[in-house]
Write an enzyme that holds these catalytic residues in place. Structure first.
Site, short mmCIF file in Angstrom:
data_model
loop_
_atom_site.label_atom_id
_atom_site.label_comp_id
_atom_site.label_asym_id
_atom_site.label_seq_id
_atom_site.Cartn_x
_atom_site.Cartn_y
_atom_site.Cartn_z
N CYS A 2 0.83 -1.20 0.00
CA CYS A 2 0.00 0.00 0.00
C CYS A 2 0.86 1.26 0.00
O CYS A 2 1.98 1.26 0.50
CB CYS A 2 -0.87 0.04 1.26
N ARG A 27 4.58 0.47 -6.51
CA ARG A 27 4.52 -0.43 -5.35
C ARG A 27 3.46 -1.52 -5.52
O ARG A 27 3.44 -2.49 -4.78
CB ARG A 27 4.18 0.38 -4.08
N TRP A 75 -3.04 -2.47 -1.56
CA TRP A 75 -2.66 -3.80 -2.04
C TRP A 75 -3.34 -4.75 -1.06
O TRP A 75 -2.98 -4.82 0.12
CB TRP A 75 -1.15 -3.92 -2.02
N ASN A 101 -0.85 1.51 5.96
CA ASN A 101 -0.04 0.51 5.27
C ASN A 101 0.58 -0.36 6.36
O ASN A 101 1.21 0.16 7.28
CB ASN A 101 1.04 1.21 4.44
N GLY A 102 0.41 -1.67 6.25
CA GLY A 102 0.95 -2.58 7.25
C GLY A 102 -0.10 -3.59 7.64
O GLY A 102 -1.11 -3.75 6.95
N GLU A 481 17.01 -23.46 -7.32
CA GLU A 481 16.60 -22.06 -7.33
C GLU A 481 17.79 -21.14 -7.67
O GLU A 481 17.64 -20.17 -8.41
CB GLU A 481 15.97 -21.69 -5.97
N LYS A 485 17.81 -18.60 -10.82
CA LYS A 485 18.03 -17.14 -10.66
C LYS A 485 19.10 -16.69 -11.64
O LYS A 485 18.94 -15.70 -12.33
CB LYS A 485 18.51 -16.80 -9.25
N GLU A 488 17.96 -17.12 -15.54
CA GLU A 488 16.83 -16.33 -16.05
C GLU A 488 17.18 -14.86 -16.23
O GLU A 488 16.64 -14.20 -17.09
CB GLU A 488 15.56 -16.52 -15.20
N HIS A 504 26.99 -39.19 -13.39
CA HIS A 504 26.32 -40.11 -14.31
C HIS A 504 26.01 -39.42 -15.63
O HIS A 504 24.89 -39.49 -16.14
CB HIS A 504 25.05 -40.67 -13.66
N LYS A 603 6.14 -12.01 -15.56
CA LYS A 603 6.00 -12.15 -14.12
C LYS A 603 4.90 -13.16 -13.78
O LYS A 603 5.02 -13.95 -12.86
CB LYS A 603 5.67 -10.78 -13.52
C1 G6P Z 1 6.87 -17.20 -13.92
C2 G6P Z 1 7.81 -16.26 -13.16
C3 G6P Z 1 8.56 -17.03 -12.08
C4 G6P Z 1 7.57 -17.71 -11.15
C5 G6P Z 1 6.61 -18.62 -11.94
C6 G6P Z 1 5.47 -19.09 -11.07
O1 G6P Z 1 7.61 -18.09 -14.68
O2 G6P Z 1 8.73 -15.68 -14.07
O3 G6P Z 1 9.36 -16.14 -11.33
O4 G6P Z 1 8.26 -18.45 -10.19
O5 G6P Z 1 6.01 -17.90 -13.02
O6 G6P Z 1 4.70 -17.97 -10.74
P1 G6P Z 1 3.72 -17.90 -9.51
O7 G6P Z 1 3.13 -16.53 -9.61
O8 G6P Z 1 2.71 -18.98 -9.72
O9 G6P Z 1 4.52 -18.11 -8.28
#
Ligand code: G6P
Length: 608
Positions: A2, A27, A75, A101-102, A481, A485, A488, A504, A603
């Site tokens: 927010c 935000r 939000w 906000n909070g 992960e 990171k 990507e 293997h 996203k």
């Molecule tokens: C997309 C994003 C990733 C995310 C995945 C799942 O590929 O680029 O960063 O982990 O979707 O998204 P979600 O909103 O379901 O966590």
């Protein structure tokens, strides 16, 4: 998260508030509203959706006359986006307006108390309790009423408040949510963040925890929560508007990485009560939790990786078998589920098409679905039988960091809850786990402090073609992960392998100088991973190890070591991910990549 803007001065407030809110759009928000004092009463207007709708509704603020007001972009957290849930919230007489906000963590008992005193609630929000509490404690002195309320609320808040009996004053207060105030010759401003008021003033005061500010046209006064007057120093902001949006960070991704201590705190702390874990949102009794004999975790991308960690933690603590599936696979593989099984869908956005389809599929077959979701009111949140929110706030960078960390935290809580319901954990161990859980935010902070060191190391790899991540057990989950990171955002090819499996086949890709990032945080596997490190080192690999402080033996086998602080072996992923995020980030920065918006990625992936 927010956004708050407030203004009192010699100009019209509404256009300034709208302009300020527009600078806080980054935000993330789903509705907006503002309250302006027109000389007689407080007028409030709210609109779900884009700020533009509120602008149109008020003709750019022109229809809301007055020189004092507060505004808000919401939000959604408690209650879906709606006019009723949007801020400002007012007392029944409409004489007090508040934007917040909070999260007010103890809003349920407070709400019950206010209802018993005859107050009627019109929204599902935690914030509304503040409007009624202010009404209850207001006896003609705003500062006194605010102070009394703040002594009674737990949680986090940045507040903008106005009282119609004091038309020449507005108030601000803060604890654990960002808030600044500023001043120019024509008035004073409240804002969640610098960009909202940068156009009007560069001289701002950062409101500290549990401080209250009284703003008038001609200046401001600062008070402690106990109403003692304070003196504060103004800070001059020299960022440009673009840097200000990111709070001075170069990218949203870096800013969001730095928000992780708060994200983890926000996800954990409302659910730890009296040294126990309380997850009301599960809507399940201990008996019902005990009846769960199998768990299927379904997710995509990083949320899937959080799920892989979740599998190790839940299986180890609660001894309940867990399967983890990519949502896109789960939905077409006709999985065997039983009556005693729970499906958990993890998703930041709550809109990922495959995850949503998996949820619908499971529900259609009659299974209960728990959503671990970040966006309140999203499709998965609405359709799941119960929802455990990750309180990460809006994430702007495409590559997730803080939402992933919040997902891990949520899964730890769930695992501990299940372990306790099944009598699988001793009280001593449970209490020690709570201690370790509470320490995670400050430990994450400590690791973020090593950013320069990691940047220096990452700069050597901007030209890398392939980078491998290896780990065993829970360290394999974090390798997945870490590798994602890196690839990507930097476009460097990378693979994550279970350390023992590399030999293997994939080991044939190791050449002289290939970087292998070895994660080793599990005491029972230290030696095993060192053996795998030695295997790749013998083929010319350069080794970056991420390990626990006690595993100094790894130094002999590695070329560069990052240590993570002491925690329970089940929680190490929350710490090991920090150097890996920083590493991926700085390789991408070094290559000049568009870190926040990597090519080909979205996203929220709402197509199959
Ligand atoms: C997309 C994003 C990733 C995310 C995945 C799942 O590929 O680029 O960063 O982990 O979707 O998204 P979600 O909103 O379901 O966590």
């Amino acid at each position: 998260m927010c956004g708050i803007v407030g203004y009192i001065g010699s100009n019209q407030a509404a256009p300034i508030i709208l302009d300020g809110l527009s600078k806080l759009e980054y935000r993330g928000y789903d509705s907006a509203g503002m309250a302006v004092f027109d000389g007689e009463k407080i007028n409030a207007k709210k609109a779900v959706g884009r700020l533009k709708i509120l602008e149109n509704l008020t003709h750019g603020g022109e229809t809301m006359k007055g020189t004092a007001g507060v505004g808000h972009t919401r939000w959604a957290t408690h209650g879906a986006p709606s006019d009723a849930n949007s801020h400002p919230h007012l007392n029944a007489k409409g004489t007090i307006a508040v934007v917040h906000n909070g999260i007010i963590e103890n809003y349920i008992p407070l709400k019950k108390k206010m209802i018993s005193k005859g107050y009627e609630f019109v929204s599902e929000t935690d914030t509304e309790v503040l409007a009624h509490l202010l009404d209850y404690y207001y006896k003609g002195n705003p500062l006194e009423a605010i102070s009394k309320v703040l002594h009674r609320v737990e949680g986090s808040y940045a507040l903008g408040i106005m009282f119609s009996e004091y038309p020449d004053e507005i108030y601000a207060a803060r604890k654990d949510s960002p808030l600044i105030v500023g001043q120019n010759e024509e008035g004073c401003f409240i804002a969640s963040d610098v960009p909202a008021i940068l156009k009007y003033t560069r001289s701002v005061y950062y409101v500290d925890n549990q401080e209250i500010v009284q703003l008038k046209r001609e200046g401001m006064k600062f008070f402690s929560v106990d109403e003692e007057e304070l003196t504060k120093e103004a800070v001059t902001i020299d960022w440009d508007a673009d840097a200000a949006e990111k709070a001075g960070y170069e990218h949203f991704m870096l800013k969001e990485m730095y928000e992780q201590p708060k994200t983890v705190t926000d996800t954990i702390s409302p659910r730890i009560k009296d040294n126990d874990i309380v997850i009301d949102e599960l809507k399940m009794t201990d008996e019902e939790l005990k009846a769960i004999k199998r768990i299927h975790i379904v997710a995509c991308g990083s949320a899937y990786h959080a799920g892989v960690t979740g599998k190790y933690v839940i299986e180890s603590l609660a001894r309940i078998p867990v399967e983890v599936d990519f949502a896109s696979e789960f939905r077409y593989r006709d999985p065997i589920l039983g009556d005693d099984c729970m499906v958990i869908v993890i998703s930041q956005s709550g809109e990922t098409a495959d995850s949503l389809a998996a949820l619908r599929d499971s529900k259609a077959k009659g299974y209960k679905v728990l959503g671990i979701v970040n966006v309140v009111g999203s499709s998965i949140a609405r359709e799941a039988d119960s929802v455990m929110y990750t309180w990460a706030g809006p994430e702007i960078a495409v590559a997730t960091t803080k939402a992933y960390s919040a997902q891990l935290a949520a899964l730890y809580l769930l695992a501990m809850k299940l372990a306790k319901a099944n009598n699988r954990v001793s009280e001593d161990r449970f209490q020690q786990l709570l201690v370790d859980l509470r320490k995670l935010p400050e430990q994450i902070e400590l690791l973020l402090g090593q950013k320069e060191k990691i940047q220096h190391f990452a700069n050597r790899y901007v030209g890398a073609k392939d980078i491998f991540f290896i780990g065993r057990g829970i360290d394999y989950a974090i390798s997945l992960e870490g590798s994602l990171k890196l690839k990507e955002i930097s476009y460097v090819h990378s693979e994550a392998y279970a350390a023992g499996e590399l030999k293997h086949g994939t080991i044939s890709l190791i050449e002289d100088g290939t970087l292998v990032v070895a994660v080793s945080t599990q005491p029972n596997l230290y030696q095993k991973t060192i053996s795998n490190i030695v295997e790749v080192k013998a083929r010319g690999a350069f080794i970056m190890a991420v390990t626990s402080v006690e595993n100094q033996a790894i130094e002999k086998a590695s070329d560069y070591v990052v240590y993570i602080p002491q925690t329970d072996p089940l929680f190490t992923n929350s710490l090991a991910i920090i150097p890996l995020q920083l590493f991926g980030y700085y390789v991408a920065v070094g290559k000049g990549c568009d870190v926040d918006k990597p090519r080909n990625l979205a996203k929220s992936v709402t197509v199959e």
